[in-house]
Each structure stands twice: as C-alpha cells, then as structure tokens.
Design a protein around this motif. Sequence first.
Motif, PDB file in Angstrom:
ATOM      1  N   ASP A   1       0.811  -1.217   0.000  1.00 52.30           N
ATOM      2  CA  ASP A   1       0.000   0.000   0.000  1.00 52.30           C
ATOM      3  C   ASP A   1       0.846   1.269   0.000  1.00 52.30           C
ATOM      4  O   ASP A   1       0.568   2.214  -0.742  1.00 52.30           O
ATOM      5  CB  ASP A   1      -0.939   0.023   1.207  1.00 52.30           C
ATOM      6  N   GLY A   2       1.872   1.320   0.818  1.00 54.03           N
ATOM      7  CA  GLY A   2       2.725   2.512   0.903  1.00 54.03           C
ATOM      8  C   GLY A   2       3.459   2.785  -0.392  1.00 54.03           C
ATOM      9  O   GLY A   2       3.524   3.923  -0.855  1.00 54.03           O
ATOM     10  N   VAL A   3       3.978   1.725  -1.002  1.00 52.58           N
ATOM     11  CA  VAL A   3       4.698   1.872  -2.268  1.00 52.58           C
ATOM     12  C   VAL A   3       3.724   2.301  -3.368  1.00 52.58           C
ATOM     13  O   VAL A   3       4.058   3.137  -4.207  1.00 52.58           O
ATOM     14  CB  VAL A   3       5.424   0.569  -2.651  1.00 52.58           C
ATOM     15  N   ASP A   4       2.510   1.748  -3.353  1.00 54.02           N
ATOM     16  CA  ASP A   4       1.500   2.126  -4.342  1.00 54.02           C
ATOM     17  C   ASP A   4       1.174   3.615  -4.244  1.00 54.02           C
ATOM     18  O   ASP A   4       1.049   4.295  -5.265  1.00 54.02           O
ATOM     19  CB  ASP A   4       0.224   1.313  -4.157  1.00 54.02           C
ATOM     20  N   ASN A   5       1.032   4.119  -3.021  1.00 53.75           N
ATOM     21  CA  ASN A   5       0.717   5.534  -2.822  1.00 53.75           C
ATOM     22  C   ASN A   5       1.830   6.431  -3.352  1.00 53.75           C
ATOM     23  O   ASN A   5       1.565   7.422  -4.036  1.00 53.75           O
ATOM     24  CB  ASN A   5       0.485   5.833  -1.341  1.00 53.75           C
ATOM     25  N   VAL A   6       3.077   6.080  -3.046  1.00 52.35           N
ATOM     26  CA  VAL A   6       4.204   6.888  -3.512  1.00 52.35           C
ATOM     27  C   VAL A   6       4.310   6.812  -5.027  1.00 52.35           C
ATOM     28  O   VAL A   6       4.541   7.827  -5.695  1.00 52.35           O
ATOM     29  CB  VAL A   6       5.518   6.429  -2.843  1.00 52.35           C
ATOM     30  N   LEU A   7       4.112   5.637  -5.586  1.00 55.14           N
ATOM     31  CA  LEU A   7       4.183   5.459  -7.038  1.00 55.14           C
ATOM     32  C   LEU A   7       3.124   6.312  -7.737  1.00 55.14           C
ATOM     33  O   LEU A   7       3.413   6.963  -8.750  1.00 55.14           O
ATOM     34  CB  LEU A   7       4.016   3.980  -7.378  1.00 55.14           C
ATOM     35  N   CYS A   8       1.924   6.328  -7.203  1.00 48.12           N
ATOM     36  CA  CYS A   8       0.854   7.147  -7.788  1.00 48.12           C
ATOM     37  C   CYS A   8       1.181   8.632  -7.695  1.00 48.12           C
ATOM     38  O   CYS A   8       0.937   9.389  -8.634  1.00 48.12           O
ATOM     39  CB  CYS A   8      -0.483   6.861  -7.097  1.00 48.12           C
ATOM     40  N   LYS A   9       1.726   9.064  -6.568  1.00 42.75           N
ATOM     41  CA  LYS A   9       2.078  10.473  -6.404  1.00 42.75           C
ATOM     42  C   LYS A   9       3.178  10.894  -7.364  1.00 42.75           C
ATOM     43  O   LYS A   9       3.125  11.978  -7.943  1.00 42.75           O
ATOM     44  CB  LYS A   9       2.505  10.756  -4.968  1.00 42.75           C
ATOM     45  N   VAL A  10       4.180  10.038  -7.531  1.00 40.69           N
ATOM     46  CA  VAL A  10       5.287  10.373  -8.437  1.00 40.69           C
ATOM     47  C   VAL A  10       4.790  10.425  -9.881  1.00 40.69           C
ATOM     48  O   VAL A  10       5.125  11.336 -10.634  1.00 40.69           O
ATOM     49  CB  VAL A  10       6.435   9.350  -8.294  1.00 40.69           C
ATOM     50  N   MET A  11       3.959   9.468 -10.268  1.00 41.41           N
ATOM     51  CA  MET A  11       3.501   9.416 -11.650  1.00 41.41           C
ATOM     52  C   MET A  11       2.494  10.512 -11.979  1.00 41.41           C
ATOM     53  O   MET A  11       2.396  10.937 -13.128  1.00 41.41           O
ATOM     54  CB  MET A  11       2.913   8.047 -11.960  1.00 41.41           C
ATOM     55  N   SER A  12       1.758  10.999 -10.990  1.00 42.80           N
ATOM     56  CA  SER A  12       0.754  12.031 -11.259  1.00 42.80           C
ATOM     57  C   SER A  12       1.280  13.438 -10.975  1.00 42.80           C
ATOM     58  O   SER A  12       0.538  14.411 -11.128  1.00 42.80           O
ATOM     59  CB  SER A  12      -0.499  11.772 -10.423  1.00 42.80           C
ATOM     60  N   ALA A  13       2.539  13.566 -10.611  1.00 44.09           N
ATOM     61  CA  ALA A  13       3.105  14.877 -10.298  1.00 44.09           C
ATOM     62  C   ALA A  13       3.228  15.711 -11.568  1.00 44.09           C
ATOM     63  O   ALA A  13       3.467  15.191 -12.658  1.00 44.09           O
ATOM     64  CB  ALA A  13       4.469  14.714  -9.638  1.00 44.09           C
ATOM     65  N   LYS A  14       3.066  17.009 -11.406  1.00 41.42           N
ATOM     66  CA  LYS A  14       3.209  17.919 -12.532  1.00 41.42           C
ATOM     67  C   LYS A  14       4.663  17.998 -12.950  1.00 41.42           C
ATOM     68  O   LYS A  14       5.567  17.960 -12.121  1.00 41.42           O
ATOM     69  CB  LYS A  14       2.750  19.315 -12.144  1.00 41.42           C
ATOM     70  N   LYS A  15       4.869  18.122 -14.243  1.00 38.19           N
ATOM     71  CA  LYS A  15       6.227  18.282 -14.756  1.00 38.19           C
ATOM     72  C   LYS A  15       6.446  19.749 -15.070  1.00 38.19           C
ATOM     73  O   LYS A  15       5.600  20.392 -15.694  1.00 38.19           O
ATOM     74  CB  LYS A  15       6.446  17.416 -15.993  1.00 38.19           C
ATOM     75  N   ARG A  16       7.558  20.258 -14.640  1.00 37.93           N
ATOM     76  CA  ARG A  16       7.861  21.661 -14.807  1.00 37.93           C
ATOM     77  C   ARG A  16       9.273  21.810 -15.338  1.00 37.93           C
ATOM     78  O   ARG A  16      10.198  21.145 -14.883  1.00 37.93           O
ATOM     79  CB  ARG A  16       7.755  22.368 -13.452  1.00 37.93           C
ATOM     80  N   LYS A  17       9.429  22.684 -16.309  1.00 36.56           N
ATOM     81  CA  LYS A  17      10.760  22.949 -16.844  1.00 36.56           C
ATOM     82  C   LYS A  17      11.384  24.079 -16.051  1.00 36.56           C
ATOM     83  O   LYS A  17      10.759  25.103 -15.810  1.00 36.56           O
ATOM     84  CB  LYS A  17      10.694  23.314 -18.314  1.00 36.56           C
ATOM     85  N   LEU A  18      12.605  23.875 -15.649  1.00 39.67           N
ATOM     86  CA  LEU A  18      13.327  24.875 -14.880  1.00 39.67           C
ATOM     87  C   LEU A  18      14.579  25.299 -15.626  1.00 39.67           C
ATOM     88  O   LEU A  18      15.212  24.491 -16.296  1.00 39.67           O
ATOM     89  CB  LEU A  18      13.749  24.320 -13.513  1.00 39.67           C
ATOM     90  N   LYS A  19      14.903  26.556 -15.487  1.00 41.26           N
ATOM     91  CA  LYS A  19      16.166  27.035 -16.032  1.00 41.26           C
ATOM     92  C   LYS A  19      17.173  27.067 -14.904  1.00 41.26           C
ATOM     93  O   LYS A  19      16.939  27.686 -13.874  1.00 41.26           O
ATOM     94  CB  LYS A  19      16.007  28.421 -16.627  1.00 41.26           C
ATOM     95  N   ILE A  20      18.263  26.389 -15.110  1.00 44.11           N
ATOM     96  CA  ILE A  20      19.320  26.336 -14.092  1.00 44.11           C
ATOM     97  C   ILE A  20      20.490  27.165 -14.587  1.00 44.11           C
ATOM     98  O   ILE A  20      20.990  26.949 -15.699  1.00 44.11           O
ATOM     99  CB  ILE A  20      19.754  24.894 -13.811  1.00 44.11           C
ATOM    100  N   LYS A  21      20.887  28.120 -13.790  1.00 43.22           N
ATOM    101  CA  LYS A  21      22.008  28.973 -14.151  1.00 43.22           C
ATOM    102  C   LYS A  21      23.249  28.513 -13.422  1.00 43.22           C
ATOM    103  O   LYS A  21      23.254  28.364 -12.220  1.00 43.22           O
ATOM    104  CB  LYS A  21      21.716  30.425 -13.785  1.00 43.22           C
ATOM    105  N   TYR A  22      24.286  28.269 -14.189  1.00 43.95           N
ATOM    106  CA  TYR A  22      25.587  27.902 -13.620  1.00 43.95           C
ATOM    107  C   TYR A  22      26.487  29.124 -13.701  1.00 43.95           C
ATOM    108  O   TYR A  22      26.564  29.799 -14.713  1.00 43.95           O
ATOM    109  CB  TYR A  22      26.219  26.740 -14.396  1.00 43.95           C
ATOM    110  N   PHE A  23      27.192  29.378 -12.638  1.00 40.11           N
ATOM    111  CA  PHE A  23      28.100  30.536 -12.616  1.00 40.11           C
ATOM    112  C   PHE A  23      29.517  30.107 -12.832  1.00 40.11           C
ATOM    113  O   PHE A  23      29.991  29.119 -12.518  1.00 40.11           O
ATOM    114  CB  PHE A  23      28.006  31.253 -11.260  1.00 40.11           C
TER     115      PHE A  23
END
Length: 59
Positions: free
Chosen positions: A37-59
């Motif tokens: 049950d615990g693994v199923d819950n985490v798996l569902c949360k990871v798979m249904s999470a929103k995907k967001r593009k981020l810009k990473i700046k390296y100095f």
Amino acid sequence: MREEKFHIYLNDDEYGRVIQSLIRLKNSLIAQGRYTDGVDNVLCKVMSAKKRKLKIKYF
C-alpha cells in the motif's frame, strides 16, 4: 498539525530510475507476501506529479 510538503526536481533519467526502483520494491514486497500500500501511494504520487521545466544557471 499541518503536514510538511516536499518538492523534488528530477530530470528524465532520474524520474525513470525512481519509477523503476519503486516497481522493483513493490515486486519484492509481493514476493515476500507483504503489503504494498505505501509503495503504491508513492508510485501514484510520483507518476501524477506535474512536470515543470526549470532554467538552471551555472556561474
């Protein structure tokens, strides 16, 4: 008491590894006859999470 939220930012490779690891963990728990049950819950949360593009700046 308020539940703490965590944010994790993964690239495509890391995302795939997380999914594969959770599936392997679930399969091993099933083989041992334990609850997944615990693994199923985490798996569902990871798979249904929103995907967001981020810009990473390296100095």
